[in-house]
Structure formats: C-alpha cells, structure tokens
Design an enzyme around this catalytic site. Sequence first.
Site, short mmCIF file in Angstrom:
data_model
loop_
_atom_site.label_atom_id
_atom_site.label_comp_id
_atom_site.label_asym_id
_atom_site.label_seq_id
_atom_site.Cartn_x
_atom_site.Cartn_y
_atom_site.Cartn_z
N TYR A 1 10.43 -8.59 -4.22
CA TYR A 1 10.38 -8.21 -2.79
C TYR A 1 9.54 -9.20 -1.99
O TYR A 1 10.01 -9.79 -1.00
CB TYR A 1 9.82 -6.79 -2.63
CG TYR A 1 9.29 -6.51 -1.24
CD1 TYR A 1 10.17 -6.46 -0.15
CD2 TYR A 1 7.93 -6.34 -1.00
CE1 TYR A 1 9.68 -6.23 1.14
CE2 TYR A 1 7.45 -6.12 0.28
CZ TYR A 1 8.33 -6.06 1.35
OH TYR A 1 7.85 -5.85 2.63
N THR B 1 5.06 -9.31 5.95
CA THR B 1 4.15 -8.43 5.23
C THR B 1 2.97 -9.21 4.63
O THR B 1 3.11 -10.38 4.28
CB THR B 1 4.92 -7.72 4.09
OG1 THR B 1 3.98 -7.12 3.19
CG2 THR B 1 5.77 -8.69 3.28
P1 NAD Z 1 12.70 0.54 5.66
O1 NAD Z 1 13.15 0.31 4.26
O2 NAD Z 1 12.20 1.88 6.07
O3 NAD Z 1 13.88 0.18 6.69
C1 NAD Z 1 14.65 -0.97 6.57
C2 NAD Z 1 15.84 -0.84 7.52
O4 NAD Z 1 16.62 -2.05 7.41
C3 NAD Z 1 16.78 0.33 7.20
O5 NAD Z 1 17.17 0.99 8.37
C4 NAD Z 1 17.98 -0.34 6.53
O6 NAD Z 1 19.19 0.37 6.73
C5 NAD Z 1 18.00 -1.68 7.25
N1 NAD Z 1 18.64 -2.75 6.48
C6 NAD Z 1 18.39 -3.11 5.19
N2 NAD Z 1 19.17 -4.15 4.83
C7 NAD Z 1 19.92 -4.46 5.94
C8 NAD Z 1 20.89 -5.44 6.19
N3 NAD Z 1 21.26 -6.31 5.26
N4 NAD Z 1 21.45 -5.49 7.43
C9 NAD Z 1 21.08 -4.59 8.39
N5 NAD Z 1 20.16 -3.63 8.19
C10 NAD Z 1 19.59 -3.57 6.97
O7 NAD Z 1 11.63 -0.60 5.93
P2 NAD Z 1 10.33 -0.61 6.86
O8 NAD Z 1 9.20 -0.06 6.11
O9 NAD Z 1 10.70 -0.06 8.18
O10 NAD Z 1 10.09 -2.18 6.97
C11 NAD Z 1 10.61 -2.94 8.06
C12 NAD Z 1 10.03 -4.35 7.99
O11 NAD Z 1 8.61 -4.27 8.06
C13 NAD Z 1 10.35 -5.08 6.68
O12 NAD Z 1 10.61 -6.42 6.95
C14 NAD Z 1 9.07 -4.96 5.87
O13 NAD Z 1 8.92 -6.05 5.00
C15 NAD Z 1 8.03 -4.98 6.98
N6 NAD Z 1 6.76 -4.33 6.62
C16 NAD Z 1 6.73 -3.03 6.20
C17 NAD Z 1 5.51 -2.42 5.90
C18 NAD Z 1 5.42 -1.00 5.43
O14 NAD Z 1 4.35 -0.58 4.97
N7 NAD Z 1 6.47 -0.20 5.53
C19 NAD Z 1 4.33 -3.16 6.01
C20 NAD Z 1 4.40 -4.49 6.44
C21 NAD Z 1 5.63 -5.05 6.75
O1 DAU Z 2 1.50 -4.27 2.25
C1 DAU Z 2 2.69 -4.10 2.97
C2 DAU Z 2 3.75 -3.53 2.07
O2 DAU Z 2 3.38 -2.19 1.79
C3 DAU Z 2 5.16 -3.59 2.65
O3 DAU Z 2 5.53 -4.93 2.78
C4 DAU Z 2 6.15 -2.88 1.74
O4 DAU Z 2 7.43 -2.85 2.34
C5 DAU Z 2 5.67 -1.47 1.50
O5 DAU Z 2 6.54 -0.83 0.58
C6 DAU Z 2 4.25 -1.48 0.96
O6 DAU Z 2 4.20 -2.03 -0.38
P1 DAU Z 2 3.34 -1.37 -1.56
O7 DAU Z 2 3.92 -1.75 -2.85
O8 DAU Z 2 1.88 -1.61 -1.33
O9 DAU Z 2 3.63 0.19 -1.19
P2 DAU Z 2 3.97 1.47 -2.10
O10 DAU Z 2 3.93 2.64 -1.18
O11 DAU Z 2 5.17 1.27 -2.93
O12 DAU Z 2 2.70 1.53 -3.06
C7 DAU Z 2 1.39 1.62 -2.54
C8 DAU Z 2 0.43 1.67 -3.72
O13 DAU Z 2 0.62 2.91 -4.41
C9 DAU Z 2 0.67 0.58 -4.74
O14 DAU Z 2 -0.58 0.15 -5.28
C10 DAU Z 2 1.48 1.27 -5.84
C11 DAU Z 2 0.99 2.70 -5.78
N1 DAU Z 2 1.99 3.72 -6.12
C12 DAU Z 2 3.18 3.72 -5.47
C13 DAU Z 2 4.15 4.65 -5.79
C14 DAU Z 2 5.48 4.64 -5.07
C15 DAU Z 2 1.70 4.69 -7.09
O15 DAU Z 2 0.59 4.71 -7.64
N2 DAU Z 2 2.66 5.61 -7.39
C16 DAU Z 2 3.88 5.62 -6.79
O16 DAU Z 2 4.72 6.48 -7.14
#
Ligand code: NAD
Ligand code: DAU
Length: 337
Positions: free
Chosen positions: A150, A125
């Site tokens: 995180y 990330t």
């Molecule tokens: P998510 O929380 O939606 O899904 C995570 C998945 O991992 C779930 O299915 C959960 O059951 C599984 N999991 C958690 N702990 C586990 C364990 N110990 N063993 C096996 N499975 C396990 O997350 P996501 O948003 O899909 O993120 C996936 C990856 O992408 C993460 O590494 C996250 O850091 C990265 N990422 C996410 C975003 C975003 O905006 N969502 C952005 C950049 C990077």
């Molecule tokens: O940048 C990549 C990351 O983006 C990933 O690695 C993380 O897994 C993913 O959760 C996300 O992190 P953020 O903290 O940026 O995402 P989140 O959706 O939690 O929040 C986005 C922005 O919105 C952040 O500035 C906090 C704000 N926010 C979030 C929530 C949940 C609010 O203002 N209100 C809220 O209730």
Amino acid sequence: MSETILLAGGAGFIGSNLADYLLAESDADIVILDALTYAGNLMNLRNIVNNTRLRFIHGHIENSEIVNHICTRYCISGIINAAAETHVDRSIHSAAPFVQANIVGTQVLLDAAVKYGLRFIQISTDEVYGSLGENGTFTESSPLRPSSPYSASKAAGDMLTLSFVATYGLRASITRCSNNYGAYQFPEKLIPLMICNALEDKPLPVYGNGNNVRDWIYARDHVRAIWAAYKFGEPGEVYNIGARCEMRNIDIVKMILAILDKPESLIKFTTDRPGHDFRYAIDPSYAEMRLGWKPQAVFADALKETVEWYINNDEWLTAARSGEYRNYYARQYGKSF
Ligand code: NAD
Ligand code: DAU
C-alpha cells in the site's frame, strides 16, 4: 465565478467528508468520480445528494475517456485525488489493485491535469515515510521508505506527481496525513473495527503486543487542510498534516471499551501484521505556517463523537459489513474471531 472540482474517490471516507465540507464552506461545485469499490458507498453522500452543486459519476480513475469527458463537459478547474486502495492488510494479501488504482489511476488523472491545465492535489499519507523508532518525527524532507505494498504504491503516486511538476509545470501539491478517524470510515480500520466488535461483544483483534504507535487526526481537520492546500499550496510542495496526537494502539482500544462500558477481557492479542510499522509521528508545523491551517479537534471528545456516530448509524454499518466484508474478515482474522 465559482469553480468546479473533480473530486476522485468522493464516496470514500475522506472523500465524502471533504465533499460535505466543500459544499458547506466553499463556493466550489463538485463532480465526484468514484468506482464504488467495497470501500465506496453512496450512503456516505446521503446528506448532500440533493445539493445542485454536486454531481456523481460512477467510474474508475484509470479510465482516461471518462476522466477527459468530465474535465471538458464540466469545465473542471482542479482535481483533488482521494481515490485509492487504502488498507494495508489487503495490500499484503494482494498488491495488484493497489498498483492499478494508486499508480496507474494517479497517472491518468495527472495526464488530464496537464492536458487541461488544472490545479492538482494528491492526497497522500505519512506511511510513505516508513516507520519511526521511539523518537523523532516525519518532516517533508524525511526519506521515503515505504514498507507495505500500500505505502509503496502511494509513494509511487507521489513521485509521479512531483515528476509532472518538474517536467510539465503541473500546478500540483501533495498532502501527507497521519491516521484519520471519524464518521464514514470503513470498519476494516482500527477504530471503527474495534467499535463495531465491542458493540457486539466480539473479540477485539490487537496485532502483536499493541504497543505500535499511530498519530491520530479527526477527518474533519484533515479535509480542512486539503482545501487549504488546494487554495494556498505551492506547486511541487509537500505538506505534512497531523494533530500531534500519538497513541499506542492498546490505549486507543481501551479508551473505546471505556466509552462503551465494555470489559477489557474482549481484547485478544493476535499474530502481528507482516512488516508492521512501529511508529508514525507527523510534524505539521510547515503546513501550519504555509497554509494558515491548524487542527481543532480534541482527541477524547472527537473519539466519543465517532463512537456515537457508529452507534447511531446501524443501517450504514450493516450495509458496510455485509457481503464482501464477511469474506475479508474471515480471511484476515480466522475462525476464532
Ligand atoms: P477509502 O478506502 O475509505 O475510500 C477510497 C475511495 O476511493 C472509495 O470510495 C473507493 O470506491 C474509491 N476508489 C478506489 N479505487 C478507485 C478507482 N480505481 N477509481 C475510482 N475510485 C476508486 O479511503 P480513505 O481513507 O478515504 O483514503 C482516501 C485517501 O486518503 C487515500 O489516498 C489515502 O491514502 C489517504 N489517506 C488516508 C488516511 C486514513 O487514515 N484513512 C490517512 C492519510 C491519507
Ligand atoms: O497513517 C495513515 C494511514 O493510516 C493511511 O494511509 C491508511 O490508508 C490507513 O489505513 C491507516 O493505516 P494503518 O495501517 O496505520 O491503519 P489501520 O487502521 O489498519 O491500523 C492502525 C494500527 O492498528 C496499526 O498499527 C495496526 C493496528 N491494528 C489494525 C487492525 C485493522 C490492529 O492491531 N488490529 C486490527 O485489526
């Protein structure tokens, strides 16, 4: 001969989007290993569950016995690690599950990749770089300055991955992506949370003054980049993935309200997130040049598509928001939400 990939975390948001993409656009067979935490959901795989190229195994990536068994039983040729604890607010409440899944779990997968000589992609990330001020962008050589438990656990996973390249010659690459949005994102994250609350005319909790900036990419563009990195990435390289789409939180929330034709009076500013990173912005030019990948989605269109997906997937949403989610929501937002 086609290859078989161990996709860890394939029942989560990005993992399930990636599984969909790989079954449609590649020849690879997939074995998903997922612990089905609160964020993992077998409904995320409902469109592909009958595909004979897909297998699902329930378990933790920290369990080396299961990981080793999968690698030998299914002749795995590569691991893509999408398994993680991913929500910043939950990591502020308790860091322990993040250390377990994102550091210990990554180490177990890396050990298996060395043992069986596998290709490895660590999905990471942009949050590992910490916060930007008003100007500048993250490049692959930006220093790591994580500010939440995180992002610190993700940075540790990245460092372990690079150490395995240097020490054991592991063929591992890392992708660092910006904020994703799209179908199947758990409704604790900004965009799905705001959509769900607006649909029910509940207050939309915006942290601080809403001026924090995130850089948004459609999940389908992200998963294409992950596959390009798997195929064309070099060992030891990091690829920043983003779509040059910076937005203030408050502006996104207003866009969602406009799509749903709901009033801005639903917005409720609330206590800021501790250690809240002000701004993220990815420079994806290195990945574009080296991986032959480019983002395709147009933000306004893809956001609208995402809103429509949540409207049309009421059953999924109800399941995601039952049980554990209610306790989390009450703890995070308190009585007035
Ligand atoms: P998510 O929380 O939606 O899904 C995570 C998945 O991992 C779930 O299915 C959960 O059951 C599984 N999991 C958690 N702990 C586990 C364990 N110990 N063993 C096996 N499975 C396990 O997350 P996501 O948003 O899909 O993120 C996936 C990856 O992408 C993460 O590494 C996250 O850091 C990265 N990422 C996410 C975003 C975003 O905006 N969502 C952005 C950049 C990077
Ligand atoms: O940048 C990549 C990351 O983006 C990933 O690695 C993380 O897994 C993913 O959760 C996300 O992190 P953020 O903290 O940026 O995402 P989140 O959706 O939690 O929040 C986005 C922005 O919105 C952040 O500035 C906090 C704000 N926010 C979030 C929530 C949940 C609010 O203002 N209100 C809220 O209730």
